[in-house]
Design a protein around this motif. Structure first.
Motif, PDB file in Angstrom:
ATOM      1  N   PHE A  60       3.100   0.747   3.323  1.00 25.49           N
ATOM      2  CA  PHE A  60       3.516  -0.455   4.046  1.00 25.49           C
ATOM      3  C   PHE A  60       3.175  -1.720   3.266  1.00 25.49           C
ATOM      4  O   PHE A  60       2.445  -1.688   2.280  1.00 25.49           O
ATOM      5  CB  PHE A  60       2.898  -0.496   5.452  1.00 25.49           C
TER       6      PHE A  60
ATOM      7  N   TRP B 267       1.316   7.313   3.961  1.00 22.96           N
ATOM      8  CA  TRP B 267       1.663   6.024   4.542  1.00 22.96           C
ATOM      9  C   TRP B 267       2.009   5.050   3.430  1.00 22.96           C
ATOM     10  O   TRP B 267       1.557   5.189   2.303  1.00 22.96           O
ATOM     11  CB  TRP B 267       0.579   5.483   5.461  1.00 22.96           C
TER      12      TRP B 267
ATOM     13  N   TRP C 178       0.847  -1.192   0.000  1.00 21.81           N
ATOM     14  CA  TRP C 178       0.000   0.000   0.000  1.00 21.81           C
ATOM     15  C   TRP C 178       0.884   1.243   0.000  1.00 21.81           C
ATOM     16  O   TRP C 178       1.857   1.299   0.742  1.00 21.81           O
ATOM     17  CB  TRP C 178      -0.854   0.080   1.274  1.00 21.81           C
TER      18      TRP C 178
ATOM     19  N   TRP D 108     -16.402   0.053   3.581  1.00 17.59           N
ATOM     20  CA  TRP D 108     -15.240  -0.280   2.745  1.00 17.59           C
ATOM     21  C   TRP D 108     -14.313   0.911   2.538  1.00 17.59           C
ATOM     22  O   TRP D 108     -13.099   0.756   2.439  1.00 17.59           O
ATOM     23  CB  TRP D 108     -15.678  -0.914   1.424  1.00 17.59           C
ATOM     24  N   ALA D 109     -14.890   2.109   2.511  1.00 19.05           N
ATOM     25  CA  ALA D 109     -14.023   3.296   2.415  1.00 19.05           C
ATOM     26  C   ALA D 109     -13.121   3.353   3.642  1.00 19.05           C
ATOM     27  O   ALA D 109     -11.925   3.645   3.549  1.00 19.05           O
ATOM     28  CB  ALA D 109     -14.873   4.551   2.318  1.00 19.05           C
ATOM     29  N   GLN D 110     -13.699   3.048   4.802  1.00 24.87           N
ATOM     30  CA  GLN D 110     -12.924   3.054   6.044  1.00 24.87           C
ATOM     31  C   GLN D 110     -11.836   1.976   5.995  1.00 24.87           C
ATOM     32  O   GLN D 110     -10.688   2.224   6.379  1.00 24.87           O
ATOM     33  CB  GLN D 110     -13.865   2.808   7.219  1.00 24.87           C
ATOM     34  N   ASN D 111     -12.192   0.798   5.519  1.00 22.81           N
ATOM     35  CA  ASN D 111     -11.203  -0.290   5.418  1.00 22.81           C
ATOM     36  C   ASN D 111     -10.088   0.051   4.434  1.00 22.81           C
ATOM     37  O   ASN D 111      -8.907  -0.180   4.699  1.00 22.81           O
ATOM     38  CB  ASN D 111     -11.881  -1.590   4.970  1.00 22.81           C
ATOM     39  N   ILE D 112     -10.464   0.615   3.294  1.00 25.27           N
ATOM     40  CA  ILE D 112      -9.463   0.935   2.259  1.00 25.27           C
ATOM     41  C   ILE D 112      -8.478   1.976   2.763  1.00 25.27           C
ATOM     42  O   ILE D 112      -7.268   1.777   2.724  1.00 25.27           O
ATOM     43  CB  ILE D 112     -10.159   1.467   0.982  1.00 25.27           C
ATOM     44  N   PHE D 113      -9.008   3.101   3.255  1.00 24.49           N
ATOM     45  CA  PHE D 113      -8.122   4.229   3.583  1.00 24.49           C
ATOM     46  C   PHE D 113      -7.416   4.085   4.928  1.00 24.49           C
ATOM     47  O   PHE D 113      -6.580   4.911   5.274  1.00 24.49           O
ATOM     48  CB  PHE D 113      -8.883   5.552   3.470  1.00 24.49           C
ATOM     49  N   SER D 114      -7.763   3.034   5.674  1.00 23.26           N
ATOM     50  CA  SER D 114      -6.965   2.740   6.866  1.00 23.26           C
ATOM     51  C   SER D 114      -6.005   1.585   6.577  1.00 23.26           C
ATOM     52  O   SER D 114      -5.247   1.177   7.446  1.00 23.26           O
ATOM     53  CB  SER D 114      -7.871   2.399   8.052  1.00 23.26           C
ATOM     54  N   GLY D 115      -6.045   1.059   5.349  1.00 20.97           N
ATOM     55  CA  GLY D 115      -5.124  -0.007   4.963  1.00 20.97           C
ATOM     56  C   GLY D 115      -5.471  -1.355   5.575  1.00 20.97           C
ATOM     57  O   GLY D 115      -4.625  -2.237   5.665  1.00 20.97           O
ATOM     58  N   ARG D 116      -6.697  -1.524   5.999  1.00 24.89           N
ATOM     59  CA  ARG D 116      -7.083  -2.794   6.627  1.00 24.89           C
ATOM     60  C   ARG D 116      -7.524  -3.838   5.604  1.00 24.89           C
ATOM     61  O   ARG D 116      -7.432  -5.029   5.858  1.00 24.89           O
ATOM     62  CB  ARG D 116      -8.203  -2.580   7.641  1.00 24.89           C
ATOM     63  N   GLY D 117      -8.016  -3.410   4.474  1.00 25.03           N
ATOM     64  CA  GLY D 117      -8.444  -4.404   3.497  1.00 25.03           C
ATOM     65  C   GLY D 117      -9.080  -3.771   2.279  1.00 25.03           C
ATOM     66  O   GLY D 117      -9.456  -2.596   2.305  1.00 25.03           O
TER      67      GLY D 117
END
Lengths: 349, 142
Positions: free
Chosen positions: A97, A95, A81, B93-102
């Motif tokens: 990573f 960021w 990412w 999904w926006a939250q997941n994408i932009f926090s790098g979780r999935g």
């Protein structure tokens, strides 16, 4: 004039997005295993007294940003990412990573990672996701409570608990200093966030804590910045309720903040919202309006499409701790009662 | 004659309403690869489609598939199985994408393409119209 033309061109991009990309899903596909996502906003900010966020009584369009996020699948268990973030003519790597999903369940992250604190910290710049245009004090730079990102190692782990589930995020490394004008430098950092998704539909509680070693640049005096945040999040149907309490201690000073926020979406388009927000940048001086600020935020959001929206809000402030902390107003020289108006267009894909 | 025409109009409207109701209530089947031996309940399906879980119970990475936004099967799946609106899913999904979780599920449309991908990938999960189910995939819920 330059500001106006930049604002006009970004407005054009937003209108194009509204017209053409309104029905797009989440991404621009870049081949089989890579995707491009992004978000941005163009905002107007005006106050009727104190200067804050470069806005004064004349108002400013400088309140804008754009971010592009590239992701690539390395294999079935790993992704890379990188997010570029641009504002005020400067672009930085926000960021970047690599993650790896271990066979026993947890996911490892290595690189420069958004700091997992509270509900909004990792997505603090993604305006489209939250109801309001401006972030709660807990996430405003001037409050100096939450930092943006760290370089190091993170570990994510999810498991069931009772009728709900837990998500853990533990991390270690060092805070990234995006601004260089701090009187101290960050050293070793450790932290954890625990999220419990309760059996009650849409209700989550979370606790976040971090400890970063500090050193004063001039004197070399060591210290610690300790942050703790408790969060309550309830999203059910069209109702969105949030409440958070945050506390920071560093070099004998304690900053404290809390807010409660309610939003309700009508017909998937209109979202009126209300937030009551409080911050004190130093508890020992919390009776002094230079060190506290209370804000009632009233606003309305509108979604043109599933990806493009606008916000219009007013902030009724008492105290001016944020303008003092950001260096835009001298202590004891601000207006105690003042208002701020924010308008923004925003999008994501 | 006018009365007859009015009755005919009402009857046509009723038939159209019934047909559209039965079409919008078309059953969907949640499918996985035939070799997938994991115990999959509705709670796990919800977690996989909201990004709250990233792997199968045996630790294998999961490959989540979705139908196109305008498909009937998708509308039915999110309404009946996941229990969340399209807007809520966007926000999640926006939250997941932009926090790098999935990343959100990959699109596989229509049912034929979904079945093909699920039958070819042992870690895949998807959903199709119940009427399109055949023995190339395993149904874990309807």
């Amino acid at each position: 004039m330059k500001h106006f033309s930049t604002a006009a061109s970004m407005l054009g991009v937003l209108l194009l997005l509204a017209a053409g990309w309104g029905s797009c899903a989440y991404a621009v596909e870049l081949g089989e295993s890579a995707e491009l996502h992004g978000y941005g906003h163009l905002g107007f900010l005006k106050t009727d007294a104190n200067h804050y966020l470069k806005a004064g009584t004349e108002g400013t369009w400088q309140y804008r940003d754009l971010a592009l996020l590239f992701t690539g699948k390395l294999n079935d268990r790993s992704k890379a990412w990188v997010q570029f973030y641009g504002t005020e003519g400067k672009v930085r790597v926000d960021w970047a990573f690599v993650d790896y999903q271990l066979a026993i369940g947890p996911t490892l992250q290595v690189g420069q990672i958004k700091l997992p604190i509270g509900i909004y910290n990792e997505i603090r710049d993604v305006e489209f996701i939250r109801p309001s245009s401006m972030r709660p004090f807990l996430y405003q730079d001037a409050a100096e409570i939450t930092d943006e990102a760290y370089r190091g190692l993170g570990l994510l782990y999810d498991h069931d608990l009772g009728g709900g589930s837990m998500s853990w995020n533990a991390y270690a490394g060092r805070i990234v200093e995006f601004e260089e004008d701090h009187p101290h430098i960050h050293k070793a950092l450790v932290g954890v966030r625990a999220v419990y998704r309760t059996p009650v539909e849409g209700l989550s509680v979370m606790a976040s804590a971090s400890d970063s070693q500090l050193e004063m640049k001039e004197s070399g005096e060591p210290g610690h910045k300790r942050v703790a945040v408790l969060s309550l999040d309830h999203v059910r149907g069209d109702l969105d309720l949030k409440a958070e309490y945050g506390r920071k201690t560093a070099y004998g000073e304690t900053a404290e903040t809390w807010y409660g926020q309610a939003a309700y979406t009508f017909g998937e388009k209109w979202t009126p919202y209300l937030r009551y927000d409080y911050v004190t940048t130093d508890r020992a001086n919390r009776a002094d309006p230079s060190f506290y600020q209370r804000s009632t935020v009233l606003g309305i959001g509108y979604k043109f499409t599933a990806n493009v929206g606008l916000r219009l809000e007013t902030h009724i402030n008492h105290g001016y701790a944020m303008p003092v902390s950001s260096g835009e107003v001298e202590a004891d020289a601000g207006e105690t009662d003042w208002n701020m108006t924010a308008f923004s267009l925003n999008f994501f894909f | 004659m006018r009365k007859f025409m009015r009755l005919q109009g009402i009857a046509t409207l009723l038939v159209a309403t019934i047909l559209s109701a039965s079409a919008s209530a078309e059953e969907v089947a949640v499918i996985v690869n035939k070799s997938n031996a994991n115990l999959v309940d509705r709670a796990l399906v919800v977690k996989l489609y909201t990004g709250a879980a990233r792997s199968w119970p045996d630790g294998s990475p999961v490959f989540v598939l979705d139908q196109a936004e305008d498909s009937l099967a998708r509308a039915e799946f999110y309404a009946q199985v996941i229990g969340k609106s399209a807007a809520t899913m966007k926000a999640i999904w926006a939250q997941n994408i932009f926090s790098g979780r999935g990343l959100p599920p990959k699109l596989a449309n229509p049912d034929v393409e979904m079945k093909k991908l699920v039958s070819a990938n042992k870690n895949a999960i998807g959903y199709i119209s119940a009427s399109a189910v055949d023995d190339s995939v395993k149904v874990i819920g309807r």
